[in-house]
Write a protein that holds these residues in place. Sequence first.
Motif, PDB file in Angstrom:
ATOM      1  N   UNK A 194       0.852  -1.188   0.000  1.00  0.00           N
ATOM      2  CA  UNK A 194       0.000   0.000   0.000  1.00  0.00           C
ATOM      3  C   UNK A 194       0.890   1.241   0.000  1.00  0.00           C
ATOM      4  N   UNK A 195       1.013   1.869  -1.159  1.00  0.00           N
ATOM      5  CA  UNK A 195       1.936   2.997  -1.281  1.00  0.00           C
ATOM      6  C   UNK A 195       1.498   4.204  -0.481  1.00  0.00           C
ATOM      7  N   UNK A 196       0.214   4.349  -0.246  1.00  0.00           N
ATOM      8  CA  UNK A 196      -0.231   5.466   0.578  1.00  0.00           C
ATOM      9  C   UNK A 196       0.136   5.243   2.039  1.00  0.00           C
ATOM     10  N   UNK A 197       0.115   3.985   2.485  1.00  0.00           N
ATOM     11  CA  UNK A 197       0.589   3.685   3.836  1.00  0.00           C
ATOM     12  C   UNK A 197       2.104   3.881   3.914  1.00  0.00           C
ATOM     13  N   UNK A 198       2.806   3.453   2.870  1.00  0.00           N
ATOM     14  CA  UNK A 198       4.257   3.677   2.814  1.00  0.00           C
ATOM     15  C   UNK A 198       4.566   5.166   2.926  1.00  0.00           C
ATOM     16  N   UNK A 199       3.838   5.986   2.167  1.00  0.00           N
ATOM     17  CA  UNK A 199       4.087   7.434   2.194  1.00  0.00           C
ATOM     18  C   UNK A 199       3.816   8.031   3.564  1.00  0.00           C
ATOM     19  N   UNK A 222      11.881   9.053  -4.185  1.00  0.00           N
ATOM     20  CA  UNK A 222      11.659   7.755  -4.818  1.00  0.00           C
ATOM     21  C   UNK A 222      10.195   7.571  -5.205  1.00  0.00           C
ATOM     22  N   UNK A 223       9.279   8.087  -4.392  1.00  0.00           N
ATOM     23  CA  UNK A 223       7.859   7.954  -4.698  1.00  0.00           C
ATOM     24  C   UNK A 223       7.484   8.993  -5.753  1.00  0.00           C
ATOM     25  N   UNK A 224       7.717   8.630  -6.998  1.00  0.00           N
ATOM     26  CA  UNK A 224       7.377   9.497  -8.127  1.00  0.00           C
ATOM     27  C   UNK A 224       6.811   8.619  -9.236  1.00  0.00           C
ATOM     28  N   UNK A 232       6.145  -1.243 -10.860  1.00  0.00           N
ATOM     29  CA  UNK A 232       4.911  -2.026 -10.886  1.00  0.00           C
ATOM     30  C   UNK A 232       4.364  -2.269 -12.291  1.00  0.00           C
ATOM     31  N   UNK A 233       4.993  -1.697 -13.309  1.00  0.00           N
ATOM     32  CA  UNK A 233       4.570  -1.892 -14.691  1.00  0.00           C
ATOM     33  C   UNK A 233       3.121  -1.461 -14.903  1.00  0.00           C
ATOM     34  N   UNK A 234       2.761  -0.334 -14.311  1.00  0.00           N
ATOM     35  CA  UNK A 234       1.443   0.246 -14.542  1.00  0.00           C
ATOM     36  C   UNK A 234       1.551   1.751 -14.311  1.00  0.00           C
ATOM     37  N   UNK A 235       0.539   2.462 -14.794  1.00  0.00           N
ATOM     38  CA  UNK A 235       0.533   3.920 -14.645  1.00  0.00           C
ATOM     39  C   UNK A 235       0.142   4.304 -13.225  1.00  0.00           C
ATOM     40  N   UNK A 236       0.599   5.489 -12.813  1.00  0.00           N
ATOM     41  CA  UNK A 236       0.260   6.005 -11.487  1.00  0.00           C
ATOM     42  C   UNK A 236      -0.139   7.471 -11.607  1.00  0.00           C
ATOM     43  N   UNK A 250      -3.205   3.783  -8.669  1.00  0.00           N
ATOM     44  CA  UNK A 250      -2.701   3.000  -9.790  1.00  0.00           C
ATOM     45  C   UNK A 250      -3.717   2.992 -10.924  1.00  0.00           C
ATOM     46  N   UNK A 251      -3.207   2.979 -12.179  1.00  0.00           N
ATOM     47  CA  UNK A 251      -4.068   2.912 -13.342  1.00  0.00           C
ATOM     48  C   UNK A 251      -3.690   1.730 -14.218  1.00  0.00           C
ATOM     49  N   UNK A 252      -4.152   1.736 -15.452  1.00  0.00           N
ATOM     50  CA  UNK A 252      -3.853   0.644 -16.378  1.00  0.00           C
ATOM     51  C   UNK A 252      -2.426   0.769 -16.912  1.00  0.00           C
TER      52      UNK A 252
END
Length: 252
Positions: A194-199, A222-224, A232-236, A250-252
């Motif tokens: 969970x990147x929001x928890x990481x942040x 790093x969180x960019x 993660x091989x997906x859009x953010x 996260x997106x497609x």
Amino acid sequence: MSGAAVLLRLRAGEVRAGAQCLVRELHLGLEPGQRWALIGRNGAGKSTLLRLLAGLIEPREASVELAGEPLRGMPPARQARLRAYMPALPHDRFGIAVLDALMLVQREPDEHRALHWLQAVDALHLARRSLLRLSSGERQRVALAQALAQETSVLLLDEPVSFQDPRHQASLARLLREQVAPGAARALVFSAHDLNWVAAVATHVVALLPEGAWAAGEASQVLCEATLRRAYDCAWQRIDRPGGGELWVAGD
């Protein structure tokens, strides 16, 4: 580095899992007060790196120093005094009481301190319950309490909130920030998806990228979008919150 004493140092020429190269040429030094997150897709090597830092595996091309001493060859009793490791999925064979499980990990069993740590993770009401009768989320909080009860200078936590509801995710984020705050004598390394928890928790991040590549540094760097897309091989998409902070979607 700020020049503070390094609590944990990793020098990894290459870390592999079978034929897969997880990471190469990764050098890290963890200072007191720092909270490092390991992020990356499933199978990227987060759990392997935590086990390496804990001294549970010894790849040929990597070395770990704990409190300035080589971890390889360090007596287990000294390792236990310096670092605590929480696995992602604790496996219990015996139905002992939660309180007894905490007291077993303490160097000097102290019921008062054990109860303190159970209260800190909102598990005080579970003190007399059998480990085998806990839900996944309850067992995870007890495992975190077990790690904290060892009162070591280095905490290594594998997926510490993967089974937690939103309220407990928020309270455990606050607890870890308090326990490993600027000026504290301990450091933290944890993995999470969970990147929001990481942040909300991390001061620093290691992003594990394909083919052994990586990006490491302060969390804000790093969180960019570019690094997260590679990881993660997906859009953010980054959304700035009105009250400050950011939200990653996260997106497609």
